[in-house]
Enzyme design. Structure first.
Site, PDB file in Angstrom:
ATOM      1  N   GLU A  10     -10.064  75.571 -89.296  1.00  0.00           N
ATOM      2  CA  GLU A  10      -8.588  75.454 -88.536  1.00  0.00           C
ATOM      3  C   GLU A  10      -8.479  74.148 -88.045  1.00  0.00           C
ATOM      4  O   GLU A  10      -9.300  73.825 -87.045  1.00  0.00           O
ATOM      5  CB  GLU A  10      -8.712  76.672 -87.558  1.00  0.00           C
ATOM      6  CG  GLU A  10      -6.978  76.272 -86.867  1.00  0.00           C
ATOM      7  CD  GLU A  10      -6.961  77.278 -85.588  1.00  0.00           C
ATOM      8  OE1 GLU A  10      -5.963  77.391 -85.289  1.00  0.00           O
ATOM      9  OE2 GLU A  10      -7.979  77.406 -84.858  1.00  0.00           O
ATOM     10  N   ASP A  69     -12.714  79.270 -86.557  1.00  0.00           N
ATOM     11  CA  ASP A  69     -11.654  78.925 -85.701  1.00  0.00           C
ATOM     12  C   ASP A  69     -12.007  77.334 -84.890  1.00  0.00           C
ATOM     13  O   ASP A  69     -13.195  77.264 -84.895  1.00  0.00           O
ATOM     14  CB  ASP A  69     -11.833  79.957 -84.549  1.00  0.00           C
ATOM     15  CG  ASP A  69     -10.615  79.737 -83.457  1.00  0.00           C
ATOM     16  OD1 ASP A  69      -9.263  79.937 -83.975  1.00  0.00           O
ATOM     17  OD2 ASP A  69     -11.102  79.776 -82.356  1.00  0.00           O
TER      18      ASP A  69
END
Length: 656
Positions: free
Chosen positions: A397, A368
């Site tokens: 990400e 993330d």
């Protein structure tokens, strides 16, 4: 008689010598250093220490070092000792808090799996004893195979997919103890068992990998359902299930040849993380002094949040303060920003990732908020994992629509600053945005297809385009059906096109049945709506088809057909890509390998049009039989005209 007595005396003397030798041997064994001690000796289990992490470890790693985090009242006053063959304590580090010790261990190549005791001694007082275990690894590092362009990934928000075990809906020991399916930001009860129960459905759709949003404990006061505010990096949230259930999910997926991708967060934790009440070092989190001086009355006004200027990672003109506020600012006030420049935090994070790879037999990690932590640490983190698991996969990400920034984060990119991320797969937000915006455009001269065509033309900037992950939507943005204004032909074109690209495709749960967020576009709680049929009493069941509309069933069948073809298509996995500039509102892309060629046609015309196939003669398809993947119709390819009656996508293949 004398001779007989003499023999008896000799026997007694020999026995006495044996006893003496045995006693000396036992004393020598007792006096051995940790490397020489017998690893097979019995261990009486004891667990006096409040917390020790990692929870266990393994023998047989390339990296023979291990750093234990020990948390216990006044533990810094104790001295740890280990007596186990193949293990030595290299160094003991005291923290700023007296309640922590960090113990550096060396685990030699000869170390055998087993349990041993760590004895914590303090000036002749009562010792503390903690039993620790080294396990045998289930398989070699090279056998951990990650995801690649042959895979299709199903993204799931676990709390909203299926409630397989209503008994675990509420955990009374945690802060949020309510279930309310009418509240988009409350917990709804979906869990690990719910995913396991529906593996057949996911497999039948054609997916080969599953990425569940985080499943670790989020002991937050509210909105804990999403999983990204972790309060324990070694514990499955009991409202999702148990560690054994997570391992069972992985095992059953492996039996089907599917890969489990774990969503991890290196950038931040939740404000209720157990260490926030007793931080080990003065720089364990960023802006720690500000937090500690205001922790009793902490609110949004006192937090130092990130400026979200992710370009500071590459910007040669970026100011120092902008760089610091980007990497050191808190993502939000409820998510403390972890300081990866602290070497103990860095080691903790790397070991935690490895622990989960081994424990759950992972087939990949999704990281993330990849650009938000210290970027040099992220390179070290990814490098350490890939050095141990050379065939593994990590996707990071980076929410940017600029291909230059996406390329920067991919391993091997020739960055001017010399930075190498060690990251195999960045995420393709740029392509996602162009597919949606291009299909929504209505200009007659190109209808947005040139925008999509040019987006793919940017692949020259990427080291390895097919390792990038592309998607129509995800848990943080409006559903693709919403983005495309409820237009089904456009939605089919978006999905089929991205499934043909030299990429790793990811599809969000419910996309196959036209799930949407029309009522409040972009609202996270609505984007993450319940999957119909995942709860007892649901009137609509998408797993069985009961209650679905004809349009929803048609989209489910369409996506299933394309995904299952893709699953076995070498041309799509590894083939050559050729596309032709859009003309007359039609855009054609080919994927070819060996005797398999796949043609993808995007047609934005609302009336019947003719496509001149002679334009594509360089593909060598003249006289070959091709099949329409969706309709099943077959015909002989001639360099003449192909009639396109309907707006939408057409997929043709030479693989009959």
């Amino acid at each position: 008689m004398k001779k007989h007595l003499k023999n008896i005396n000799r026997t007694l003397l020999f026995g006495l010598l044996c006893v003496i030798s045995l006693n000396l041997a036992c004393k020598k064994q007792t006096d051995m250093n940790p490397i020489e001690a017998d690893a097979t000796s019995a261990v009486v289990e004891s667990h006096d220490i409040s917390k020790i992490e990692p929870l266990n470890w393994w023998v047989g790693f390339k990296n023979q070092t291990l750093q234990l985090l020990v948390h216990h009242q006044n533990i810094s006053a104790f001295t740890p000792e280990i007596s186990y063959q193949g293990i030595s304590i290299e160094k003991v580090h005291k923290a700023d808090s007296s309640n922590y010790l960090f113990i550096d261990l060396n685990i030699s190549e000869v170390t055998k799996a087993g349990k041993f005791n760590i004895v914590f001694k303090q000036d002749g007082k009562n010792d503390l004893i903690q039993t620790y275990e080294l396990k045998s690894r289930l398989k070699d590092s090279k056998d951990y195979i990650g995801f690649d362009s042959s895979d299709a990934v199903y993204l799931i928000t676990p709390d909203r997919f299926a409630n397989g075990n209503p008994e675990n809906d509420i955990a009374k020991t945690l802060n949020e103890t309510t279930i309310d399916r009418s509240d988009n930001y409350a917990r709804h009860g979906g869990d690990i068992q719910g995913i396991t129960n529906h593996l057949d459905y996911i497999e039948d759709l054609g997916f080969t990998a599953i990425w569940p949003c985080p499943l670790l404990t989020n002991d937050m006061q509210q909105s804990s359902y999403h999983g990204y505010a972790m309060t324990d990096f070694y514990e499955i949230d009991p409202r999702f299930g148990t560690l054994e259930e997570y391992k069972t999910l992985s095992s059953k997926m492996s039996e089907k040849g599917m890969k489990l991708i774990m969503d991890q967060v290196a950038n931040h934790c939740g404000l209720e993380h157990w260490w926030m009440k007793d931080l080990p070092f003065k720089n364990w989190i960023n802006h720690q002094e500000n937090y500690e001086s205001n922790s009793e009355n902490w609110d949004n006004s006192k937090s130092i949040t990130t400026n979200h200027r992710r370009t500071t990672n590459q910007d040669i003109y970026a100011s120092k303060i902008d760089k610091e506020n980007m990497s050191e600012g808190w993502f939000v006030s409820s998510m403390p920003d972890l300081n990866q420049r602290n070497p103990f935090m860095a080691t903790y994070t790397i070991q935690n990732s490895i622990w989960w790879i081994e424990t759950a037999n992972l087939g990949g990690i999704r990281q993330d908020t990849y650009p938000y932590p210290d970027k040099n640490f992220m390179s070290h983190w990814a490098g350490a994992i890939m050095a141990e698991y050379p065939n593994f996969s990590i996707v990071g990400e980076e929410w940017t629509t600029n291909p230059l920034l996406i390329a920067y984060w991919q391993q091997g990119n020739p960055n001017k600053d010399g930075y190498n991320s060690n990251l195999k797969s960045p995420m393709d937000f740029a392509m996602q945005e162009k597919i949606a915006s291009g299909l929504n455009r209505d200009e007659a001269w190109d209808s947005g297809l040139i925008e999509i065509y040019q987006a793919l033309a940017n692949d020259f900037i990427y080291v390895k385009p097919k390792d990038i992950m592309v998607f129509p939507d995800n848990h943080d943005m409006s559903r693709i059906f919403t983005q495309l204004k409820g237009d089904i032909p456009n939605t089919k074109m978006a999905l089929s096109y991205l499934l043909m690209l030299p990429r790793i495709p990811q599809i969000y749960y419910g996309t196959e049945i036209l799930m949407n967020d029309f009522d409040k576009p972009g609202d996270h709680g609505l984007v993450r709506s319940d999957f119909p049929g995942g709860w007892r009493g649901d009137k609509v069941n998408a797993f069985t088809g009961i209650g679905l509309s004809d349009k929803e069933k048609d989209m489910q069948t369409f996506l299933k057909t394309v995904l299952n073809y893709r699953k076995n298509s070498k041309a799509i996995h590894d083939g050559k890509t050729i596309h032709f500039a859009p003309d007359n509102n039609i855009y054609v892309l080919f994927r070819s390998l060996g005797d398999e060629t796949v043609a993808h046609i995007m047609n934005k015309n609302d009336t019947t049009v003719e496509l001149d196939l002679s334009k594509f003669k360089e593909l060598g398809l003249e006289g070959k039989t091709v099949k329409n993947l969706i309709s099943g119709e077959q015909f002989l390819w001639h360099n003449g005209m192909l009639t396109l009656k309907d707006r939408g996508s057409v997929i043709l293949t030479t693989k009959l």
